[in-house]
Design an enzyme around this catalytic site. Structure first.
Site, PDB file in Angstrom:
ATOM      1  N   GLY A  97       0.747  -1.329   0.010  1.00 12.43           N
ATOM      2  CA  GLY A  97      -0.191   0.025  -0.127  1.00 12.43           C
ATOM      3  C   GLY A  97       0.819   1.269  -0.182  1.00 12.43           C
ATOM      4  O   GLY A  97       2.121   1.150  -0.025  1.00 12.43           O
ATOM      5  N   ASN A 101       0.990   5.744   4.684  1.00 16.52           N
ATOM      6  CA  ASN A 101      -0.345   5.981   5.371  1.00 16.52           C
ATOM      7  C   ASN A 101      -1.579   5.100   5.034  1.00 16.52           C
ATOM      8  O   ASN A 101      -2.775   5.514   5.317  1.00 16.52           O
ATOM      9  CB  ASN A 101      -0.691   7.701   5.138  1.00 16.52           C
ATOM     10  CG  ASN A 101      -1.254   8.106   6.578  1.00 16.52           C
ATOM     11  OD1 ASN A 101      -1.150   7.431   7.753  1.00 16.52           O
ATOM     12  ND2 ASN A 101      -1.877   9.364   6.399  1.00 16.52           N
ATOM     13  N   SER A 102      -1.271   4.030   4.629  1.00 24.24           N
ATOM     14  CA  SER A 102      -2.446   3.060   4.283  1.00 24.24           C
ATOM     15  C   SER A 102      -2.700   2.144   5.412  1.00 24.24           C
ATOM     16  O   SER A 102      -3.703   1.197   5.225  1.00 24.24           O
ATOM     17  CB  SER A 102      -2.232   2.440   3.205  1.00 24.24           C
ATOM     18  OG  SER A 102      -1.130   1.311   2.970  1.00 24.24           O
ATOM     19  N   ASP A 120       7.583  -6.205   8.280  1.00 22.55           N
ATOM     20  CA  ASP A 120       7.239  -4.692   8.069  1.00 22.55           C
ATOM     21  C   ASP A 120       8.444  -4.051   7.266  1.00 22.55           C
ATOM     22  O   ASP A 120       9.338  -4.561   7.282  1.00 22.55           O
ATOM     23  CB  ASP A 120       7.129  -4.014   9.563  1.00 22.55           C
ATOM     24  CG  ASP A 120       6.541  -2.771   9.395  1.00 22.55           C
ATOM     25  OD1 ASP A 120       5.539  -2.696   8.717  1.00 22.55           O
ATOM     26  OD2 ASP A 120       6.833  -1.691  10.112  1.00 22.55           O
ATOM     27  N   GLU A 121       7.867  -3.226   6.263  1.00 21.64           N
ATOM     28  CA  GLU A 121       8.786  -2.124   5.563  1.00 21.64           C
ATOM     29  C   GLU A 121       9.484  -3.341   4.534  1.00 21.64           C
ATOM     30  O   GLU A 121      10.872  -3.249   4.518  1.00 21.64           O
ATOM     31  CB  GLU A 121       9.765  -1.458   6.347  1.00 21.64           C
ATOM     32  CG  GLU A 121       8.991  -0.443   7.386  1.00 21.64           C
ATOM     33  CD  GLU A 121       8.183   0.448   6.618  1.00 21.64           C
ATOM     34  OE1 GLU A 121       8.568   0.764   5.232  1.00 21.64           O
ATOM     35  OE2 GLU A 121       7.506   1.277   7.170  1.00 21.64           O
ATOM     36  N   LYS A 180      -0.460  -0.026   6.984  1.00 21.91           N
ATOM     37  CA  LYS A 180       0.409  -1.433   6.794  1.00 21.91           C
ATOM     38  C   LYS A 180       0.766  -1.871   8.153  1.00 21.91           C
ATOM     39  O   LYS A 180       0.731  -3.043   8.492  1.00 21.91           O
ATOM     40  CB  LYS A 180       1.644  -1.321   5.892  1.00 21.91           C
ATOM     41  CG  LYS A 180       1.012  -0.936   4.319  1.00 21.91           C
ATOM     42  CD  LYS A 180       2.217  -1.068   3.224  1.00 21.91           C
ATOM     43  CE  LYS A 180       3.134   0.321   3.753  1.00 21.91           C
ATOM     44  NZ  LYS A 180       2.673   1.641   3.811  1.00 21.91           N
TER      45      LYS A 180
END
Length: 192
Positions: free
Chosen positions: A9, A12-13, A83-84, A15
């Site tokens: 995404g 700011n979606s 993440d990331e 995730k």
């Protein structure tokens, strides 16, 4: 059968909220989860997965020396969360496929698809190629009501379209925007 998921995404979606929610759901049931985050993301401290709404959890730092396959084989979690994931390299993505295929552990990787110049990140490129399932996490454009598909970088509050691919930042540095608004702002900057 375990699968490798890539959930992408824009900025700011949600995730990171989703990563933390999934980790919580497994752990609430007494199921072990390994939560990973790349060393390059130091915004909230190296090894910390944090959402903009204040939720946070410590994760295992991914660097070039980490053997995620060996760690997963030793720990035997029910799920691995990343993440990331856009910051992974090809070898790290291939480790995730090995965890899924040989250890039978599902892996869910969350990240950006493309950078502020509309170029794929290395990790995203390889996840798009190797993932069993690709899912979009949606949000709305900062300027209009369309679905955001692009990340717009800001410097001193103004959109920029050139620079280093990686610049760690949050709302002060990036906005989620639709392609139409991205193109419009780029034309205003006389770059197209």
């Amino acid at each position: 059968m375990a699968k490798l998921y890539f959930r992408y995404g824009t900025m700011n979606s949600g995730k990171s909220i989703e990563v933390l929610r999934v980790a919580h759901n497994y752990e609430e049931q007494g199921k072990k989860v390994l939560l990973f985050t790349p060393a390059v993301d130091y915004r909230d401290g190296v090894g910390t997965v944090a959402s903009r709404i204040g939720m946070r959890k410590e994760g295992i730092v991914i660097d070039d020396q980490l053997d995620m396959v060996a760690l997963a084989a030793k720990e035997r979690p029910k799920c691995i969360l990343i993440d990331e994931a856009q910051f992974l390299n090809k070898q790290q993505v291939l480790q995730l496929t090995e965890i899924t295929d040989t250890l039978g552990i599902p892996v869910i990787a969350y990240g950006l698809r493309a950078d502020f110049m509309a170029q794929l990140f290395e990790g995203s490129y390889h996840l798009l190629a190797w993932a069993d399932k690709i899912e979009e996490i949606k949000t709305v454009c900062w300027y209009c009501d369309r679905k955001a598909t692009m990340n717009m970088r800001l410097e001193d509050g103004r959109p920029v379209f050139e620079g280093e691919q990686i610049q760690i930042g949050g709302n002060e540095s990036y906005l989620p925007v639709c392609r139409k608004c991205y193109s419009s702002k780029k034309k205003q900057a006389h770059i197209l």
